[in-house]
Design a protein around this motif. Sequence first.
Motif, PDB file in Angstrom:
ATOM      1  N   UNK A  29      50.914  43.763  45.346  1.00 36.96           N
ATOM      2  CA  UNK A  29      50.945  43.006  46.606  1.00 36.96           C
ATOM      3  C   UNK A  29      50.369  43.772  47.786  1.00 36.96           C
ATOM      4  N   UNK A  30      49.962  44.999  47.546  1.00 34.64           N
ATOM      5  CA  UNK A  30      49.484  45.812  48.672  1.00 34.64           C
ATOM      6  C   UNK A  30      48.229  45.199  49.299  1.00 34.64           C
ATOM      7  N   UNK A  31      47.251  44.863  48.442  1.00 32.15           N
ATOM      8  CA  UNK A  31      46.017  44.298  48.973  1.00 32.15           C
ATOM      9  C   UNK A  31      46.258  42.927  49.598  1.00 32.15           C
ATOM     10  N   UNK A  32      47.208  42.183  48.984  1.00 31.32           N
ATOM     11  CA  UNK A  32      47.513  40.861  49.542  1.00 31.32           C
ATOM     12  C   UNK A  32      48.152  41.000  50.924  1.00 31.32           C
ATOM     13  N   UNK A  33      49.014  42.013  51.041  1.00 31.53           N
ATOM     14  CA  UNK A  33      49.641  42.251  52.351  1.00 31.53           C
ATOM     15  C   UNK A  33      48.598  42.646  53.400  1.00 31.53           C
ATOM     16  N   UNK A  34      47.667  43.514  52.988  1.00 32.68           N
ATOM     17  CA  UNK A  34      46.602  43.923  53.921  1.00 32.68           C
ATOM     18  C   UNK A  34      45.768  42.735  54.366  1.00 32.68           C
ATOM     19  N   UNK A  35      45.475  41.851  53.426  1.00 32.39           N
ATOM     20  CA  UNK A  35      44.665  40.675  53.775  1.00 32.39           C
ATOM     21  C   UNK A  35      45.416  39.759  54.729  1.00 32.39           C
ATOM     22  N   UNK A  36      46.715  39.594  54.461  1.00 34.50           N
ATOM     23  CA  UNK A  36      47.500  38.733  55.357  1.00 34.50           C
ATOM     24  C   UNK A  36      47.594  39.327  56.757  1.00 34.50           C
ATOM     25  N   UNK A  37      47.711  40.662  56.830  1.00 36.53           N
ATOM     26  CA  UNK A  37      47.735  41.297  58.153  1.00 36.53           C
ATOM     27  C   UNK A  37      46.419  41.088  58.893  1.00 36.53           C
ATOM     28  N   UNK A  38      45.318  41.176  58.123  1.00 32.55           N
ATOM     29  CA  UNK A  38      44.023  40.930  58.764  1.00 32.55           C
ATOM     30  C   UNK A  38      43.929  39.491  59.265  1.00 32.55           C
ATOM     31  N   UNK A  39      44.383  38.553  58.427  1.00 33.95           N
ATOM     32  CA  UNK A  39      44.351  37.151  58.840  1.00 33.95           C
ATOM     33  C   UNK A  39      45.197  36.938  60.085  1.00 33.95           C
ATOM     34  N   UNK A  77      41.241  36.846  44.708  1.00 30.50           N
ATOM     35  CA  UNK A  77      40.522  37.306  43.527  1.00 30.50           C
ATOM     36  C   UNK A  77      41.171  38.566  42.946  1.00 30.50           C
ATOM     37  N   UNK A  78      41.518  39.512  43.825  1.00 32.43           N
ATOM     38  CA  UNK A  78      42.124  40.752  43.349  1.00 32.43           C
ATOM     39  C   UNK A  78      43.529  40.496  42.815  1.00 32.43           C
ATOM     40  N   UNK A  79      44.248  39.601  43.461  1.00 33.59           N
ATOM     41  CA  UNK A  79      45.594  39.300  42.985  1.00 33.59           C
ATOM     42  C   UNK A  79      45.562  38.667  41.605  1.00 33.59           C
ATOM     43  N   UNK A  80      44.529  37.856  41.349  1.00 36.92           N
ATOM     44  CA  UNK A  80      44.404  37.232  40.023  1.00 36.92           C
ATOM     45  C   UNK A  80      44.075  38.263  38.957  1.00 36.92           C
ATOM     46  N   UNK A  81      43.275  39.267  39.328  1.00 34.57           N
ATOM     47  CA  UNK A  81      42.905  40.296  38.353  1.00 34.57           C
ATOM     48  C   UNK A  81      44.043  41.279  38.122  1.00 34.57           C
ATOM     49  N   UNK A  82      44.805  41.526  39.202  1.00 30.44           N
ATOM     50  CA  UNK A  82      45.909  42.497  39.070  1.00 30.44           C
ATOM     51  C   UNK A  82      47.197  41.852  39.561  1.00 30.44           C
ATOM     52  N   UNK A  83      47.795  41.003  38.739  1.00 31.20           N
ATOM     53  CA  UNK A  83      49.035  40.314  39.173  1.00 31.20           C
ATOM     54  C   UNK A  83      50.154  41.317  39.437  1.00 31.20           C
ATOM     55  N   UNK A  84      50.933  41.031  40.423  1.00 29.62           N
ATOM     56  CA  UNK A  84      52.075  41.879  40.734  1.00 29.62           C
ATOM     57  C   UNK A  84      51.807  42.919  41.778  1.00 29.62           C
ATOM     58  N   UNK A 139      35.499  32.784  59.539  1.00 33.56           N
ATOM     59  CA  UNK A 139      34.695  33.266  58.411  1.00 33.56           C
ATOM     60  C   UNK A 139      35.273  34.547  57.850  1.00 33.56           C
ATOM     61  N   UNK A 140      35.656  35.456  58.750  1.00 34.15           N
ATOM     62  CA  UNK A 140      36.240  36.712  58.259  1.00 34.15           C
ATOM     63  C   UNK A 140      37.574  36.468  57.570  1.00 34.15           C
ATOM     64  N   UNK A 141      38.380  35.571  58.101  1.00 32.59           N
ATOM     65  CA  UNK A 141      39.661  35.257  57.446  1.00 32.59           C
ATOM     66  C   UNK A 141      39.439  34.640  56.076  1.00 32.59           C
ATOM     67  N   UNK A 142      38.423  33.795  55.977  1.00 32.15           N
ATOM     68  CA  UNK A 142      38.109  33.163  54.695  1.00 32.15           C
ATOM     69  C   UNK A 142      37.697  34.208  53.669  1.00 32.15           C
ATOM     70  N   UNK A 143      36.852  35.152  54.107  1.00 28.22           N
ATOM     71  CA  UNK A 143      36.405  36.198  53.184  1.00 28.22           C
ATOM     72  C   UNK A 143      37.572  37.070  52.730  1.00 28.22           C
ATOM     73  N   UNK A 144      38.410  37.443  53.664  1.00 33.16           N
ATOM     74  CA  UNK A 144      39.564  38.275  53.319  1.00 33.16           C
ATOM     75  C   UNK A 144      40.517  37.546  52.377  1.00 33.16           C
ATOM     76  N   UNK A 145      40.775  36.276  52.677  1.00 33.13           N
ATOM     77  CA  UNK A 145      41.698  35.521  51.821  1.00 33.13           C
ATOM     78  C   UNK A 145      41.135  35.340  50.421  1.00 33.13           C
TER      79      UNK A 145
END
Length: 405
Positions: free
Chosen positions: A223-233, A214-221, A203-209
């Motif tokens: 990658x910091x938040x995407x990297x943080x989410x992947x580390x959490x996953x 959502x943030x990546x779609x709003x702010x393309x390019x 559930x937590x991985x789903x929420x993070x992903x």
Amino acid sequence: MPSEVVRAYRLDRVVLASGVVLVADCALRSLGADPDTSWRTVLGWGLALIGWLVLGFRFSHPVAVGVVGLVAAVGYYLIGEADGPSPLIVFMVALYTLARVGRLAVVASLAAVVMLILGYGEFIDVGDQRKVDDMSIALLAGWFLSVIAFGHAMLVRQAYQAEAEQRALAAERERDARALQAATEERLRIARELHDVLGHNISLMNIQAAAALHRSAKRPGETAELTTALEFVRDASRDALREVRATLGVLRQVDDTAPTTPAAGLERLGELVDRAATTGLRVSLEVSGDPIPVSPQISLAAYRIVQESLTNIARHAEAAGARIDLDYGPYELRVRIDDDGRGTPDTAGGSGIAGMTERARALGGELTAAKTESGFRVTARLPLGSGDAVPAREAVAAAGSPKAS
């Protein structure tokens, strides 16, 4: 009707032995140097033969066989001139059978009738001379008592064996039922562990992903938040795999080495709080009372209840904050989880709150879950004092008590 008679007739070893004695007795007295062939003797042997023939029905009609045996024996000794033992033996067998089937009143009555007839013939209607002396009468009475006692003893023995067999069967059924119950409880326990472990981390991985996408779609390019989410996953999946291995290690305890991964417990509440905080939820942990040693079962149950509650909050409550309270009493540990969400009841397929309730009840405690004015509350009461205790102070210290994030 003839077939029923054939089925009721039993030519067992006792009947055959009695028949052999009767034939031998009759042959010795009929083929001797001065055989008696008078009609009275022939009639007496005929009565003896009838008494023996009905012995085949001694288990199906024991009372009738006893009466016929009595009449045949008395008629043989009163009418016939021969005084062979075979009619008396046949009557003894009939008395034994009556005692064996529990007809004590009938067998006592028949024996008493024989003794009364014998006493009348020997002491009242004496005639020219007595045929049976006092010693023989006493021996005959003793034989009657012995046969009746032996038959009753066999009846008691048979009843005892039947009762022992019933007890053995009942014990076997109870053992099977307990084994089935234990297997069912173990299966439910494993299912509960897997549900809590996998449900929480996935559930937590789903929420993070979802949040990262959502943030990546709003702010393309970016990658910091995407990297943080992947580390959490990555971390959450590693933790989930570790707990699954610890849970499944129970299944390998018989033929494999014991699992070395420590089981979850109060000492890991801090990790749980930190992980839930990564989803954006403000989580605080408060400890009150005097922490005392708790058993591993209590520690694991408290951990799982908090874990499942945080999972439900993250998935369904839409809450901004949650508060965890551990209250150590002298005899019980109280766990309370409050959130400020929309107060959604258990929606995890109906097994989330049910699983927490089963955990509490399995340890003799209880759990309640209900809406509040500001959100939702889960309260569990877990009795202390059972199982192998572990130092709660160290567990709480490891959890970072009190801690807020």
